[in-house]
Design a protein around this motif. Structure first.
Motif, mmCIF file in Angstrom:
data_model
loop_
_atom_site.group_PDB
_atom_site.id
_atom_site.type_symbol
_atom_site.label_atom_id
_atom_site.label_comp_id
_atom_site.label_asym_id
_atom_site.label_seq_id
_atom_site.Cartn_x
_atom_site.Cartn_y
_atom_site.Cartn_z
ATOM 1 N N GLU A 145 2.476 -20.613 12.147
ATOM 2 C CA GLU A 145 3.342 -21.788 12.176
ATOM 3 C C GLU A 145 2.526 -23.061 11.932
ATOM 4 N N ALA A 146 1.332 -23.126 12.520
ATOM 5 C CA ALA A 146 0.458 -24.283 12.299
ATOM 6 C C ALA A 146 0.080 -24.385 10.824
ATOM 7 N N LEU A 147 -0.195 -23.256 10.201
ATOM 8 C CA LEU A 147 -0.554 -23.252 8.779
ATOM 9 C C LEU A 147 0.641 -23.601 7.896
ATOM 10 N N THR A 148 1.831 -23.311 8.358
ATOM 11 C CA THR A 148 3.034 -23.704 7.622
ATOM 12 C C THR A 148 3.161 -25.223 7.613
ATOM 13 N N ARG A 149 2.818 -25.833 8.735
ATOM 14 C CA ARG A 149 2.877 -27.304 8.833
ATOM 15 C C ARG A 149 1.707 -27.963 8.106
ATOM 16 N N ASP A 150 0.534 -27.334 8.187
ATOM 17 C CA ASP A 150 -0.676 -27.916 7.592
ATOM 18 C C ASP A 150 -1.542 -26.791 7.044
ATOM 19 N N LYS A 151 -1.459 -26.554 5.739
ATOM 20 C CA LYS A 151 -2.182 -25.442 5.124
ATOM 21 C C LYS A 151 -3.694 -25.573 5.231
ATOM 22 N N ASP A 152 -4.175 -26.764 5.581
ATOM 23 C CA ASP A 152 -5.616 -26.989 5.715
ATOM 24 C C ASP A 152 -6.086 -26.961 7.165
ATOM 25 N N ASP A 153 -5.271 -26.434 8.067
ATOM 26 C CA ASP A 153 -5.622 -26.373 9.493
ATOM 27 C C ASP A 153 -6.736 -25.348 9.703
ATOM 28 N N LYS A 154 -7.969 -25.820 9.734
ATOM 29 C CA LYS A 154 -9.139 -24.924 9.849
ATOM 30 C C LYS A 154 -9.130 -24.153 11.154
ATOM 31 N N ARG A 155 -8.724 -24.807 12.255
ATOM 32 C CA ARG A 155 -8.702 -24.122 13.541
ATOM 33 C C ARG A 155 -7.758 -22.921 13.504
ATOM 34 N N ALA A 156 -6.605 -23.102 12.884
ATOM 35 C CA ALA A 156 -5.614 -22.027 12.836
ATOM 36 C C ALA A 156 -6.118 -20.847 12.009
ATOM 37 N N ILE A 157 -6.700 -21.112 10.840
ATOM 38 C CA ILE A 157 -7.161 -19.995 10.008
ATOM 39 C C ILE A 157 -8.374 -19.315 10.633
ATOM 40 N N GLU A 158 -9.215 -20.082 11.312
ATOM 41 C CA GLU A 158 -10.346 -19.469 12.013
ATOM 42 C C GLU A 158 -9.873 -18.597 13.173
ATOM 43 N N GLU A 159 -8.796 -19.005 13.825
ATOM 44 C CA GLU A 159 -8.237 -18.194 14.910
ATOM 45 C C GLU A 159 -7.600 -16.922 14.355
ATOM 46 N N VAL A 160 -6.928 -17.020 13.206
ATOM 47 C CA VAL A 160 -6.387 -15.825 12.558
ATOM 48 C C VAL A 160 -7.526 -14.848 12.265
ATOM 49 N N TYR A 161 -8.623 -15.370 11.738
ATOM 50 C CA TYR A 161 -9.792 -14.524 11.453
ATOM 51 C C TYR A 161 -10.299 -13.861 12.733
ATOM 52 N N ARG A 162 -10.447 -14.637 13.797
ATOM 53 C CA ARG A 162 -10.969 -14.096 15.054
ATOM 54 C C ARG A 162 -10.063 -13.002 15.611
ATOM 55 N N LEU A 163 -8.770 -13.252 15.615
ATOM 56 C CA LEU A 163 -7.822 -12.259 16.127
ATOM 57 C C LEU A 163 -7.849 -10.986 15.285
ATOM 58 N N ALA A 164 -7.824 -11.150 13.977
ATOM 59 C CA ALA A 164 -7.851 -9.979 13.089
ATOM 60 C C ALA A 164 -9.144 -9.195 13.274
ATOM 61 N N HIS A 165 -10.252 -9.886 13.404
ATOM 62 C CA HIS A 165 -11.546 -9.233 13.603
ATOM 63 C C HIS A 165 -11.551 -8.439 14.913
ATOM 64 N N SER A 166 -11.026 -9.028 15.961
ATOM 65 C CA SER A 166 -10.967 -8.346 17.255
ATOM 66 C C SER A 166 -10.107 -7.090 17.180
ATOM 67 N N ILE A 167 -8.946 -7.228 16.563
ATOM 68 C CA ILE A 167 -8.042 -6.077 16.447
ATOM 69 C C ILE A 167 -8.662 -4.998 15.568
ATOM 70 N N ARG A 168 -9.277 -5.399 14.457
ATOM 71 C CA ARG A 168 -9.903 -4.413 13.569
ATOM 72 C C ARG A 168 -10.985 -3.629 14.297
ATOM 73 N N GLY A 169 -11.841 -4.323 14.999
ATOM 74 C CA GLY A 169 -12.924 -3.645 15.697
ATOM 75 C C GLY A 169 -12.429 -2.665 16.743
ATOM 76 N N ALA A 170 -11.493 -3.110 17.558
ATOM 77 C CA ALA A 170 -10.972 -2.242 18.614
ATOM 78 C C ALA A 170 -10.171 -1.080 18.038
ATOM 79 N N SER A 171 -9.364 -1.342 17.028
ATOM 80 C CA SER A 171 -8.553 -0.266 16.453
ATOM 81 C C SER A 171 -9.430 0.778 15.769
ATOM 82 N N THR A 172 -10.486 0.342 15.141
ATOM 83 C CA THR A 172 -11.406 1.285 14.510
ATOM 84 C C THR A 172 -12.091 2.146 15.564
#
Length: 87
Positions: A28-55
């Motif tokens: 939602e933050a990225l929908t409002r501001d496509k350049d929101d670095k904090r939001a995309i970095e958080e997406v990366y962190r969450l995806a990385h955490s899920i990938r590691g644990a799921s693997t």
């Protein structure tokens, strides 16, 4: 293939479901501001955490999905992909 304790898998799924509101807030933050670095970095962190644990827990389908999200977020952070209305 080693047997994985079902309590670990259950705990993992509970934790992964807990990430959904965080993912949604970031998107939602990225929908409002496509350049929101904090939001995309958080997406990366969450995806990385899920990938590691799921693997680690042999949850291959979710691991592959998380890897795709992680790769996309990394590309956006690195500047090789941008979020725009044209994509």
């Amino acid at each position: 293939m080693p047997t994985i304790d079902s309590r670990l898998v259950s705990g993992f799924w509970d934790e992964a479901r807990g990430y959904i509101p965080e993912f949604q807030a970031c998107l939602e933050a990225l929908t409002r501001d496509k350049d929101d670095k904090r939001a995309i970095e958080e997406v990366y962190r969450l995806a990385h955490s899920i990938r590691g644990a799921s693997t680690a827990l042999d949850q291959e389908e979710l691991g592959a999905l998380a890897q795709s999200a992680e790769d996309l977020a990394e590309a956006i952070i690195g500047g090789s992909v941008s979020l725009d209305d044209e994509s």
